[in-house]
Motif scaffolding. Sequence first.
Motif: not given
Length: 244
Positions: A71-82, A85-90
């Motif tokens: 089952a996939p899991s990933a942390a949430g939050g606010r992800f910003t671009w630079d 492009g998108p961050s690895q977290q996003e």
Amino acid sequence: MSAVEYEHPIRRVRDEIAAVVDRAKDGGAITYVTRNGERVAAVVPLPVAERGTRPAGRTAVDSRGEPLRPAPSAAGGRFTWDAGGPSQQEVDWTRAGLEALHAQLTTVTAETAALLGIVGQALAAVSDRHLGTVQELLDSIGPRLALPEGALSDAVEIYDELTRPDDALCVTCREPIGTFYGHEGWQHYRMALNKHGINATELYQAEDGHTPEPTYVPRTRRAFADGRVVAPYDDPAAPAAEEK
């Protein structure tokens, strides 16, 4: 899936039902029942009916209906671009959401195939006027409906989270704005208690009368855990809301 298939009209299946059942039980054969050349039911080996007619080795769920893949899991939050492009977290969050959506929809498909096999047996039983068998088959379907229903509900929630738009703020005052039915253009809004004591959305005009124009900031994405969306109050790792 059986490597042997037959196709017989209802009359022939009725006359040869013992042989048809023996072929299913001993030879693993599937016999499709036809009416006027159209397939209307099937006599299938019981193991095939219980797991559906998907090929062995590609079964998406185990005997309890749980997805076989992790089952996939990933942390949430606010992800910003630079600029890159998108961050690895996003990227990781989006992949986890898509994998969770894929797993839930695969569960729906797999269990639906199994239920269709049971209905096919019921149709064959009707052709033989075995209504008691039909009732037994229908009784076996009821408890199993909860699994595809639950998986589909989870899939809808995952889809909504993946496609939810970013937050719109007013360029001038940096307060939340949105578009609302019955109102033209962007409107300032806030949450306030209504006359019934319920927290509801309230539209208002800015004190200096400026017209709201949007700028966007990344929304706070909810976490994924065990292939499902985590409610904010269930996520101890959720970051505190950032000031606008």
